[in-house]
Scaffold this active site. Structure first.
Site, mmCIF file in Angstrom:
data_model
loop_
_atom_site.group_PDB
_atom_site.id
_atom_site.type_symbol
_atom_site.label_atom_id
_atom_site.label_comp_id
_atom_site.label_asym_id
_atom_site.label_seq_id
_atom_site.Cartn_x
_atom_site.Cartn_y
_atom_site.Cartn_z
ATOM 1 N N ASN A 147 118.665 -30.958 55.281
ATOM 2 C CA ASN A 147 117.700 -31.525 55.034
ATOM 3 C C ASN A 147 116.927 -31.648 54.423
ATOM 4 O O ASN A 147 115.444 -31.704 54.332
ATOM 5 C CB ASN A 147 117.533 -29.305 55.392
ATOM 6 C CG ASN A 147 118.311 -29.141 56.282
ATOM 7 O OD1 ASN A 147 118.902 -27.945 55.432
ATOM 8 N ND2 ASN A 147 117.921 -28.998 57.357
ATOM 9 N N VAL A 154 111.798 -34.079 52.835
ATOM 10 C CA VAL A 154 112.543 -32.828 52.851
ATOM 11 C C VAL A 154 111.760 -32.140 54.604
ATOM 12 O O VAL A 154 111.013 -32.424 54.935
ATOM 13 C CB VAL A 154 111.559 -31.555 52.042
ATOM 14 C CG1 VAL A 154 112.353 -30.242 52.008
ATOM 15 C CG2 VAL A 154 112.106 -32.664 50.625
ATOM 16 N N CYS A 155 113.021 -31.633 55.028
ATOM 17 C CA CYS A 155 112.748 -31.047 56.209
ATOM 18 C C CYS A 155 112.317 -29.688 56.060
ATOM 19 O O CYS A 155 113.784 -28.381 56.424
ATOM 20 C CB CYS A 155 113.854 -31.541 57.116
ATOM 21 S SG CYS A 155 113.863 -30.685 58.863
ATOM 22 N N LEU A 156 111.251 -28.865 56.256
ATOM 23 C CA LEU A 156 110.787 -27.574 56.218
ATOM 24 C C LEU A 156 109.469 -27.424 56.547
ATOM 25 O O LEU A 156 109.057 -27.973 56.918
ATOM 26 C CB LEU A 156 110.625 -27.555 54.963
ATOM 27 C CG LEU A 156 111.113 -25.918 53.940
ATOM 28 C CD1 LEU A 156 112.193 -24.896 54.717
ATOM 29 C CD2 LEU A 156 109.597 -25.851 52.652
ATOM 30 N N ASP A 187 118.336 -28.579 62.183
ATOM 31 C CA ASP A 187 117.725 -29.213 62.125
ATOM 32 C C ASP A 187 117.478 -30.517 60.981
ATOM 33 O O ASP A 187 116.488 -30.187 59.875
ATOM 34 C CB ASP A 187 115.792 -28.476 61.400
ATOM 35 C CG ASP A 187 115.121 -29.176 62.095
ATOM 36 O OD1 ASP A 187 114.773 -30.516 62.428
ATOM 37 O OD2 ASP A 187 113.828 -28.239 61.434
#
Length: 226
Positions: A147, A154-156, A187
């Site tokens: 992620n 950052v994938c959040l 994701d």
């Protein structure tokens, strides 16, 4: 005749004495710094009071102008920071000093999971329109993670489509911490790491350890962060 002249002379002298006393009093006031007319003392006192009031008004205006320079985002961020309630594995620092609240760093040291023992630093840039816009967060530490890509993006979800003004900095830091305890292959930003996590968790764990100790994963080198 002489007697009449003497009387007249005394009368003239008596008339002159009050006038001379007034003149002498005025002369003393002119040359004696300790001898002031009561009216003069009152005027000087009023003058000092007015000067003091002007100085206080100037200082108040300066403080007011300084307070007005803070944006709504700064005020809200200051509130968020004072109310932080972080786990011991997370800490916050201000590289530019406390006068620059809008740019800071968060260090996460996971105490569980694949990344146990590592040290990961994130930079936060907060907009003046915060909390109506999510903070911009990047990972300074190069990390092998599904992620987080190799450029630190950052994938959040709460930093993107799920951000709401009711969320705060504490929520974001907990979200980042959660990425290290439970990385998500569904994701991804680093698709290779996500595929290994999905298909071979043991190999993923070995890759994470190799990267954290400053080794290579495939053709990519990582700095030591453990």
């Amino acid at each position: 005749m002489l007697h009449i002249v003497s009387k007249i002379h005394r009368k003239v002298l008596l008339n002159q004495q009050p006038r001379e006393r007034k003149l002498r009093s005025r002369e003393r006031q002119r040359f004696d710094p300790n001898c002031f007319d009561p009216n003069s003392r009152i005027m000087i006192g009023l003058f000092k009071v007015k000067e003091k009031q002007k100085e206080e008004a100037k200082n108040n205006n300066a403080r007011g102008a300084s307070a007005k320079k803070q944006s709504a985002g700064e005020l809200r961020l200051h509130k968020d920071i004072t109310e932080l309630n972080l786990p011991k594995s997370c800490s916050i620092s201000f590289p530019n000093g406390k006068n620059d609240l809008m740019n800071f760093e968060v260090t996460i040291k996971p105490d569980d999971g694949y990344y146990l023992g590592g040290k990961f630093v994130f930079t936060f840039q907060v907009s003046p329109v915060y909390p109506h816009e999510a903070p911009k967060v990047k990972c300074k530490t190069k990390v092998y993670h599904p992620n987080i890509d190799l450029e630190g993006n950052v994938c959040l979800n709460i930093l993107r489509e799920d951000w709401k003004p009711v969320l705060n900095i504490n929520t974001v830091i907990y979200g980042l911490f959660h990425l290290f305890t439970e990385p998500n292959h569904e994701d991804p930003l680093n698709h290779d790491a996500a595929a290994v996590l999905r298909d071979n968790p043991k190999q993923f764990e070995a890759n994470v350890k190799r990267a954290m100790y400053g080794g290579f994963v495939g053709q990519t080198s990582f700095p030591r962060c453990i």
